[in-house]
Design a protein around this motif. Structure first.
Motif, PDB file in Angstrom:
ATOM      1  N   ASP A  29      -0.436   0.329   6.745  1.00  0.00           N
ATOM      2  CA  ASP A  29      -0.917   1.262   5.733  1.00  0.00           C
ATOM      3  C   ASP A  29      -0.171   1.035   4.422  1.00  0.00           C
ATOM      4  N   ALA A  30      -0.928   0.699   3.358  1.00  0.00           N
ATOM      5  CA  ALA A  30      -0.345   0.562   2.004  1.00  0.00           C
ATOM      6  C   ALA A  30       0.994  -0.177   2.062  1.00  0.00           C
ATOM      7  N   TYR A  31       0.965  -1.377   2.608  1.00  0.00           N
ATOM      8  CA  TYR A  31       2.195  -2.092   2.963  1.00  0.00           C
ATOM      9  C   TYR A  31       3.129  -2.292   1.779  1.00  0.00           C
ATOM     10  N   HIS A  32       2.605  -2.782   0.659  1.00  0.00           N
ATOM     11  CA  HIS A  32       3.480  -3.050  -0.485  1.00  0.00           C
ATOM     12  C   HIS A  32       4.124  -1.774  -1.009  1.00  0.00           C
ATOM     13  N   LEU A  33       3.380  -0.688  -1.012  1.00  0.00           N
ATOM     14  CA  LEU A  33       3.950   0.570  -1.486  1.00  0.00           C
ATOM     15  C   LEU A  33       5.046   1.060  -0.542  1.00  0.00           C
ATOM     16  N   ARG A  34       4.841   0.892   0.752  1.00  0.00           N
ATOM     17  CA  ARG A  34       5.872   1.309   1.703  1.00  0.00           C
ATOM     18  C   ARG A  34       7.102   0.392   1.636  1.00  0.00           C
ATOM     19  N   LEU A  35       6.899  -0.893   1.371  1.00  0.00           N
ATOM     20  CA  LEU A  35       8.034  -1.795   1.187  1.00  0.00           C
ATOM     21  C   LEU A  35       8.840  -1.380  -0.042  1.00  0.00           C
ATOM     22  N   LEU A  36       8.136  -1.057  -1.110  1.00  0.00           N
ATOM     23  CA  LEU A  36       8.818  -0.564  -2.307  1.00  0.00           C
ATOM     24  C   LEU A  36       9.524   0.754  -2.014  1.00  0.00           C
ATOM     25  N   GLY A  37       8.897   1.584  -1.196  1.00  0.00           N
ATOM     26  CA  GLY A  37       9.522   2.840  -0.799  1.00  0.00           C
ATOM     27  C   GLY A  37      10.839   2.622  -0.084  1.00  0.00           C
ATOM     28  N   GLU A  38      10.909   1.564   0.748  1.00  0.00           N
ATOM     29  CA  GLU A  38      12.171   1.260   1.435  1.00  0.00           C
ATOM     30  C   GLU A  38      13.249   0.879   0.431  1.00  0.00           C
ATOM     31  N   ILE A  39      12.885   0.036  -0.550  1.00  0.00           N
ATOM     32  CA  ILE A  39      13.853  -0.383  -1.562  1.00  0.00           C
ATOM     33  C   ILE A  39      14.345   0.812  -2.375  1.00  0.00           C
ATOM     34  N   LEU A  40      13.412   1.693  -2.725  1.00  0.00           N
ATOM     35  CA  LEU A  40      13.738   2.847  -3.576  1.00  0.00           C
ATOM     36  C   LEU A  40      14.235   4.043  -2.784  1.00  0.00           C
ATOM     37  N   GLU A  41      14.324   3.891  -1.447  1.00  0.00           N
ATOM     38  CA  GLU A  41      14.746   4.971  -0.557  1.00  0.00           C
ATOM     39  C   GLU A  41      13.849   6.194  -0.746  1.00  0.00           C
ATOM     40  N   TRP A  42      12.551   5.926  -0.785  1.00  0.00           N
ATOM     41  CA  TRP A  42      11.550   6.970  -0.939  1.00  0.00           C
ATOM     42  C   TRP A  42      10.911   7.215   0.425  1.00  0.00           C
ATOM     43  N   ASN A  43      10.950   8.428   0.903  1.00  0.00           N
ATOM     44  CA  ASN A  43      10.461   8.739   2.240  1.00  0.00           C
ATOM     45  C   ASN A  43       8.999   9.177   2.220  1.00  0.00           C
ATOM     46  N   PHE A  44       8.108   8.214   2.378  1.00  0.00           N
ATOM     47  CA  PHE A  44       6.695   8.542   2.521  1.00  0.00           C
ATOM     48  C   PHE A  44       6.456   9.164   3.896  1.00  0.00           C
ATOM     49  N   PRO A  45       5.461  10.037   4.024  1.00  0.00           N
ATOM     50  CA  PRO A  45       5.145  10.596   5.345  1.00  0.00           C
ATOM     51  C   PRO A  45       4.674   9.495   6.289  1.00  0.00           C
ATOM     52  N   LYS A  46       5.099   9.557   7.544  1.00  0.00           N
ATOM     53  CA  LYS A  46       4.742   8.520   8.517  1.00  0.00           C
ATOM     54  C   LYS A  46       3.375   8.748   9.133  1.00  0.00           C
ATOM     55  N   HIS A  47       2.911   9.986   9.106  1.00  0.00           N
ATOM     56  CA  HIS A  47       1.655  10.302   9.788  1.00  0.00           C
ATOM     57  C   HIS A  47       0.527  10.619   8.809  1.00  0.00           C
ATOM     58  N   LYS A  48       0.662  10.141   7.577  1.00  0.00           N
ATOM     59  CA  LYS A  48      -0.393  10.286   6.578  1.00  0.00           C
ATOM     60  C   LYS A  48      -0.414   9.027   5.733  1.00  0.00           C
ATOM     61  N   SER A  49      -1.613   8.552   5.412  1.00  0.00           N
ATOM     62  CA  SER A  49      -1.744   7.394   4.548  1.00  0.00           C
ATOM     63  C   SER A  49      -1.041   7.646   3.212  1.00  0.00           C
ATOM     64  N   VAL A  50      -0.396   6.620   2.685  1.00  0.00           N
ATOM     65  CA  VAL A  50       0.256   6.731   1.376  1.00  0.00           C
ATOM     66  C   VAL A  50      -0.762   7.123   0.306  1.00  0.00           C
ATOM     67  N   HIS A  51      -1.940   6.511   0.365  1.00  0.00           N
ATOM     68  CA  HIS A  51      -2.956   6.819  -0.637  1.00  0.00           C
ATOM     69  C   HIS A  51      -3.427   8.266  -0.512  1.00  0.00           C
ATOM     70  N   GLN A  52      -3.512   8.779   0.716  1.00  0.00           N
ATOM     71  CA  GLN A  52      -3.889  10.173   0.894  1.00  0.00           C
ATOM     72  C   GLN A  52      -2.778  11.093   0.413  1.00  0.00           C
ATOM     73  N   TYR A  53      -1.539  10.667   0.627  1.00  0.00           N
ATOM     74  CA  TYR A  53      -0.387  11.425   0.128  1.00  0.00           C
ATOM     75  C   TYR A  53      -0.455  11.568  -1.387  1.00  0.00           C
ATOM     76  N   PHE A  54      -0.707  10.462  -2.092  1.00  0.00           N
ATOM     77  CA  PHE A  54      -0.806  10.528  -3.546  1.00  0.00           C
ATOM     78  C   PHE A  54      -2.017  11.360  -3.983  1.00  0.00           C
ATOM     79  N   ALA A  55      -3.130  11.215  -3.242  1.00  0.00           N
ATOM     80  CA  ALA A  55      -4.329  11.982  -3.573  1.00  0.00           C
ATOM     81  C   ALA A  55      -4.065  13.478  -3.473  1.00  0.00           C
ATOM     82  N   ASP A  56      -3.350  13.885  -2.421  1.00  0.00           N
ATOM     83  CA  ASP A  56      -3.119  15.308  -2.171  1.00  0.00           C
ATOM     84  C   ASP A  56      -1.983  15.885  -3.009  1.00  0.00           C
TER      85      ASP A  56
END
Length: 214
Positions: A29-56
């Motif tokens: 799911d949204a692999y590049h964004l999650r990779l960037l999230g790891e570098i930036l220590e940004w905790n995206f939700p694991k059980h929701k798409s990153v794109h849905q997270y941004f949408a909501d």
């Protein structure tokens, strides 16, 4: 194989080699964004798409529109501020750090192994291109580690990985080996950090989502 047409039936030619088999595709799911999230220590939700997270939570729009906006931000077509979108503001700052580092050292180092790449002959090099090269190198290095673990797990199994394309992994699954094979593969690929979606089908062209079944 990665460029096979998805709409003209070409992919129907690819089937399992097993009498009782099927093709299984895992993709991130949204692999590049999650990779960037790891570098930036940004905790995206694991059980929701990153794109849905941004949408909501950020854009307050539909999924497809959120995906479009995020890619425009990722590639520098839209600028933002720390207040409006702290994640992409962090991405912007990272791209500037990469440019400053490249300007000073004439090379970048990959995120996992510190491999130097100089990008000689690349035209129109800017911070967005540098970010793209950097995140693709991170993706490749991580995937190589994942594939190593996958192949080790499948070493004594009839199920095998048969295709890898960027954020997607295709397996020829021997049904007689049972569902636990797939759940373990999902666990290896996710590594408790990168959520996976899963499709299954009798051919590479007829695959249905089975994510919830795993």
């Amino acid at each position: 194989f990665g460029a096979l047409n998805k709409n003209d039936g070409t992919r129907d030619a690819f089937i399992s080699r097993h009498d009782k088999g099927m093709l299984i595709e895992f993709d991130y799911d949204a692999y590049h964004l999650r990779l960037l999230g790891e570098i930036l220590e940004w905790n995206f939700p694991k059980h929701k798409s990153v794109h849905q997270y941004f949408a909501d939570e950020v854009y307050h729009c539909e999924y497809k529109e959120a995906k479009k906006i995020s890619f425009q931000m990722l590639y520098g077509q839209i600028q933002t501020t720390a207040e409006r979108n702290p994640f992409f503001y962090g991405v912007e700052r990272l791209s500037q750090v990469l440019l400053d580092s490249f300007t000073a050292d004439k090379h970048l180092k990959s995120h996992i192994y510190g491999k130097e790449f100089c990008l000689e002959g690349v035209e129109g090099l800017n911070k967005n291109k540098l970010l793209n090269y950097f995140i693709q190198s991170f993706e490749t290095e991580r995937n190589l580690n994942v594939i190593k673990n996958v192949n080790k797990f499948l070493e004594t199994k009839r199920t095998k990985m048969i295709l890898y394309t960027y954020d997607s992994f295709l397996f020829d699954f021997d049904i007689t080996e049972g569902l636990p094979i797939l759940t373990e593969l999902k666990s290896i690929l996710e590594d408790n950090t990168y959520p996976i979606k899963c499709k299954a089908g009798q051919t590479y062209n007829t695959m249905d989502d089975i994510t919830e079944r795993l």
